[in-house]
Design a protein around this motif. Structure first.
Motif, short mmCIF file in Angstrom:
data_model
loop_
_atom_site.label_atom_id
_atom_site.label_comp_id
_atom_site.label_asym_id
_atom_site.label_seq_id
_atom_site.Cartn_x
_atom_site.Cartn_y
_atom_site.Cartn_z
N ILE A 144 0.85 -1.20 0.00
CA ILE A 144 0.00 0.00 0.00
C ILE A 144 0.88 1.24 0.00
N GLY A 145 1.94 1.21 0.85
CA GLY A 145 2.84 2.37 0.92
C GLY A 145 3.47 2.67 -0.42
N HIS A 146 3.76 1.61 -1.18
CA HIS A 146 4.36 1.81 -2.52
C HIS A 146 3.38 2.57 -3.41
N GLU A 147 2.10 2.18 -3.39
CA GLU A 147 1.09 2.86 -4.21
C GLU A 147 0.90 4.30 -3.74
N PHE A 184 -10.13 -3.55 9.45
CA PHE A 184 -9.12 -2.58 9.03
C PHE A 184 -9.72 -1.39 8.29
N ASP A 185 -8.99 -0.28 8.39
CA ASP A 185 -9.23 0.89 7.55
C ASP A 185 -8.05 0.95 6.61
N PRO A 186 -8.24 0.58 5.34
CA PRO A 186 -7.08 0.45 4.46
C PRO A 186 -6.31 1.75 4.24
N LEU A 187 -7.05 2.87 4.24
CA LEU A 187 -6.35 4.15 4.08
C LEU A 187 -7.09 5.22 4.86
#
Ligand code: FBP
Length: 330
Positions: A38-41, A112-115
């Motif tokens: 996710i951090g990469h995106e 989870f809260d993905p973002l």
């Protein structure tokens, strides 16, 4: 010790738990891998067309950014095959997410809260992924199996995508933080046994809602703004980052009081922040670091959830300031 790889740290922690099977260790390593993806995106941002909105709305009625959808997909696809989960619940999905029948199931539930903080995506401010791990009562969970109070959490954490990418984690034995070393592609221990100072002179709240707050919160914030001129023993500073992960990380690093309180606009909804995948994991972390987390009237971790997207007021951080706000609500 500092610089230790996350996998090595988790293995060491696992050995402290008699009878541990290693399932949680493997699950946490899989979550770290999903957060790296996710951090990469997030870091690619506009270069990958990730800043546009996708025109759809999520269950919260919020316009979804492409990065919200991409992050949610990454998390689900990265976790569903692991064999450690019996089911998942996401801020972005109205219903619980079953594990496809082709994959084995495990003994945990993942919320989870993905973002989180997605309003900050297009303005390049820190955002993050928040997760909470609960025991699964069976391997074919229904929605009500997710409705467990926060005291039942086995582990919780968040990954903040900021100037550095940092994974903050608790398994009920204190709070530790791991910084992503991009050269080796691994999270390395950089902050051991984090403790929140009991006192603070810094509060974080969205002041534009002042006229909607309940009286106890208005009294507390007005006193902070007046400082020594208003009867407090010190003057206060204010922050508002509109990103819960960034606010909580700052509280962990130097203390503070973060709050998204009840307000007239939100009364029908119950509050702004969601219990299962925002308030509960963050409250577990804050309490494990010596802080306090309350709705003003109740310890957040003791709330019996009534729905997977239930919202609650949140007041968390330095113990003595949160206790003062709670006393005003009595
Ligand atoms: P999202 O999960 O949709 O991002 O909402 C949560 C949040 O962004 C928190 O991270 C933050 O503290 C709060 O909303 C900001 O609210 P506001 O935009 O009203 O200041």
């Amino acid at each position: 010790m500092k610089g230790q790889r996350l996998a090595q740290f988790l293995s060491q922690e696992q050995r402290k738990i008699p009878g541990a099977t290693g399932e949680l260790t493997m699950l946490l390593n899989d979550i770290a891998a999903a957060c790296k993806a996710i951090g990469h995106e997030v870091n690619r941002g506009a270069l990958a067309g990730n800043l546009e909105t996708v025109g759809s709305e999520n269950v919260q009625g919020e316009v979804q950014k492409k990065l919200d959808v991409v992050s949610n997909e990454i998390f689900i696809r990265s976790m569903e095959w692991t064999g450690h989960l019996a089911g998942m619940a996401s801020e972005e999905n109205e219903e619980i997410i079953p594990i496809p029948s082709k994959y084995p199931r495990g003994k945990y539930l993942l919320c989870f809260d993905p973002l989180d903080g997605s309003g900050n995506i297009e303005v390049n401010l820190s955002i993050g992924t928040i997760f909470s791990i609960l025991p699964a009562p069976n391997d074919n969970p229904k929605t009500e199996d997710f409705l467990q109070p926060g005291t039942r959490q086995v582990a919780a954490g968040f990954c903040i995508y900021g100037p550095t990418t940092i994974m903050v984690l608790t398994t009920g034995n204190g709070v530790n933080a791991f910084t992503l070393d991009r050269d080796v592609g691994d999270f390395l221990l950089t902050h051991s046994n984090i403790r929140i100072p009991e006192d603070t002179a810094e509060f974080a709240i969205n002041m534009s809602n002042h006229r909607f707050w309940e009286e106890p919160m208005r009294r507390y914030i007005d006193e902070c703004v007046k400082g020594k001129a208003g009867g407090r023993e010190k003057d206060f500073n204010m922050r508002w980052l509109a990103s819960m992960v960034a606010e909580v990380y700052r509280v962990l690093m130097r203390g503070g009081l973060f709050t998204y309180p009840m307000d007239e606009k939100l009364k029908q909804k119950g509050g702004r922040l969601r219990l299962l995948y925002e308030a509960n994991p963050m409250s577990f972390i804050v309490e494990q670091a010596g802080g306090m987390a309350s709705t003003g009237r109740q310890r957040i971790l003791e709330i019996q959830p009534t729905g997977i997207h239930q919202r609650v007021p949140v007041i968390l951080g330095s113990r003595n300031e949160v206790a003062r706000v709670v006393s005003y609500h009595q």
